[in-house]
Design an enzyme around this catalytic site. Structure first.
Site, PDB file in Angstrom:
ATOM      1  N   ASP A 198      16.947  -8.943  45.572  1.00 46.30           N
ATOM      2  CA  ASP A 198      16.791  -9.028  47.024  1.00 46.30           C
ATOM      3  C   ASP A 198      15.537  -9.800  47.388  1.00 46.30           C
ATOM      4  OD1 ASP A 198      19.048  -7.736  47.791  1.00 46.30           O
ATOM      5  OD2 ASP A 198      18.114  -5.780  48.058  1.00 46.30           O
ATOM      6  N   GLU A 199      14.474  -9.518  46.676  1.00 47.89           N
ATOM      7  CA  GLU A 199      13.205 -10.174  46.961  1.00 47.89           C
ATOM      8  C   GLU A 199      13.375 -11.699  46.875  1.00 47.89           C
ATOM      9  OE1 GLU A 199      10.115  -8.528  44.531  1.00 47.89           O
ATOM     10  OE2 GLU A 199       8.530  -9.636  45.569  1.00 47.89           O
ATOM     11  N   GLY A 200      14.007 -12.142  45.803  1.00 44.41           N
ATOM     12  CA  GLY A 200      14.216 -13.572  45.607  1.00 44.41           C
ATOM     13  C   GLY A 200      15.116 -14.173  46.674  1.00 44.41           C
TER      14      GLY A 200
END
Ligand SMILES: *[C@@H]1O[C@H](CO)[C@@H](O)[C@H](O)[C@H]1NC(C)=O
Ligand SMILES: *[C@@H]1O[C@H](CO)[C@@H](O)[C@H](O)[C@H]1NC(C)=O
Ligand SMILES: *[C@@H]1O[C@H](CO)[C@@H](O)[C@H](O)[C@H]1NC(C)=O
Length: 472
Positions: free
Chosen positions: A200-202
């Site tokens: 998700d962060e990416g």
């Protein structure tokens, strides 16, 4: 960008291939990718609104909106995202309004505020972790009218700092933070205070960069840029491969629905390859800290630190006393004075330090093939370190070749500087990560920015859109 898909998967952060869970099975033709479909339909409207907002030709519609604003015909609404990172916590309060012209979503403003250290520094005192965030919350309350609090979603996502803590310690910290936010008056839900996984962060970061650069207009992967995010604990590489690149990538490819079009997105989060986590491993050579007395600073000596350095450093709840090697390297340097003498200057033995860092970065086996064919936007610590040594302007950012990091590293390693005791290690690590970890050439260009059109480059904007789309 749908949080619900998370349940389908196991770990996402891996630097050791043996740790890779069976989501990618080699030798299974047609099943090489873990395909996940994510819906972002509503964002299409948001995109059009922002695109209009930025183009002078559409100033007319903006002016009508602004007029409506002043007559109070439009209500702004807010989303609060707390980024609980490994080195600090940041709060972003975004304000949007629905345009009276067709109900498009317009991103107006954002408040950005941060504090150090991160919540993971309070591993032994979870209540203090929550207390540290009240400063951020007070600032957020200052920009959002109190009547709106109950309608304003608040989400706290912790990243690698908590991913790296033992599970029960991370949960205790989250529990205390949840209690604090439950009393804040903002809207929260069961899932709104959690550890975000690296995927998700990416994807959120990649979304933010491409959204702000207006690269989603054609839905052509070749038009999008790659996002390199260097955090404290982990680092993410995210880009949209074309079909030939996709064949070469061994997994980590997701199908993400962006504005009603499916796009393939490669994202890989390398846990332990964040700048601070890597620094710790490089300094300590992976020392096991389990049985050490927490009250004492742990003395470590490193080839990547100048022999004259003796400095305290805190990371992950441990306190280190960092020094250079016992019999450090020296170099005879001609003095500038009339006597023409020589001085014995203590330096870092660059080739020795390089060996240690190459060995550490060598753990990355799964390289992001095709990355260098994209325009590469690098932010967070890439940007910070580049500005600290004057590679790019701190206000305007800029474009450099990756070899500029190497040149700067060699220069700073050759100079004793107790004010920046880790700059030699950090720059060398960044260069080796780009070269050996991600396969970039010395001439590969990097676009280094902190903000685009006044908006912070981080995963938080992507996460805010995800909340608008899918709820908390
Ligand atoms: C996106 O892909 C999914 C299957 O992976 C498909 O069901 C859906 O119709 C596709 N959507 C678009 C807009 O192409
Ligand atoms: C440092 O140098 C001294 C003198 O040459 C030597 O006796 C000692 O063993 C060296 N120490 C280390 C840690 O290499
Ligand atoms: C760095 O260390 C290596 C191996 O210990 C040594 O051969 C080399 O001469 C050193 N470099 C300098 C500049 O002293």
């Amino acid at each position: 960008m749908d949080v619900r898909r998370r349940k389908l998967k196991t770990e996402n952060d891996d630097i050791f291939e043996v740790d890779t869970k069976p989501r990618i099975k080699k030798g299974h033709p047609g099943k090489r990718y873990f395909v996940v479909v994510v819906l972002l339909g509503i964002l299409f409207l948001g995109y059009i609104a922002i695109a209009y907002d930025l183009k002078p030709v559409h100033l007319g519609s903006k002016a009508i909106d602004t007029l409506a604003f002043s007559f109070n015909l439009q209500k702004p609404f807010y989303v609060v995202v707390i980024d609980a990172g490994s080195t600090g916590s940041r709060a972003l309060a975004f304000s949007f309004h629905e345009s009276i012209l067709g109900g498009n979503l317009v991103l107006d403003d954002e408040l950005y505020t941060d504090i150090k250290p991160g919540v993971s520094a309070y591993a032994e005192k979870p209540k203090d972790a929550a207390k540290s965030l009240t400063v951020l919350l007070d600032k957020v309350k200052g920009v959002i009218p109190q009547v709106e609090w109950q309608h304003t979603p608040l989400s706290m996502k912790a990243t690698a700092g908590l991913r790296l803590l033992p599970g029960h310690k991370a949960q205790e910290i989250l529990q205390e933070c949840r209690k604090m936010f439950e009393d804040s008056g903002f809207q929260i839900s069961k899932n709104s205070i959690s550890i975000m996984d690296g995927t998700d962060e990416g994807i959120f970061s990649w979304f933010t960069v491409n959204f702000l650069l207006e690269r989603f207009a054609t839905h052509n992967p070749g038009n999008t840029v790659a996002a390199l995010d260097l955090g404290g604990g982990s680092t993410q590489v995210t880009f949209s491969p074309d079909s030939t690149q996709e064949k070469k990538l061994d997994g980590h490819v997701y199908s993400v629905n962006i504005f009603n079009h499916n796009m393939s997105v490669y994202t890989h989060s390398y846990l332990g390859m964040g700048l601070m986590a890597a620094r710790k491993e490089i300094l300590t050579h992976g020392m096991n800290l389990d049985n050490l007395n927490l009250k004492d600073a742990i003395e470590v000596r490193s080839e990547c630190v100048n022999p004259i350095v003796s400095t305290e450093w805190n990371y992950g709840g441990f306190n280190y006393l960092v020094k250079g090697p016992v019999n450090g390297t020296h170099k005879l340097v001609k003095t500038q004075n009339f006597a023409g003498g020589e001085v014995d200057r203590p330096i870092v033995n660059f080739s020795e330090c390089l060996k240690i860092i190459e060995k550490y970065v060598g753990r990355i086996k799964n390289k992001p093939e095709g990355l260098k064919d994209h325009e590469i936007y690098a932010f967070s610590y890439y940007f910070d370190r580049a500005t600290e040594v004057g590679l790019v302007d701190p206000f305007f950012g800029g474009i450099i070749q990756t070899s500029a990091f190497l040149k700067q590293a060699m220069d700073v390693c050759d100079y004793p500087n107790t004010d920046q005791p880790f700059i030699c290690l950090d720059l060398t690590f960044i260069y080796i990560l780009l070269r050996d970890g991600f396969g970039l050439e010395p001439t590969t260009k990097l676009y280094l920015y902190k903000k685009i059109n006044g908006h912070e480059l981080s995963w938080a904007l992507g996460a805010a859109f995800n909340i608008i789309q899918n709820g908390l």
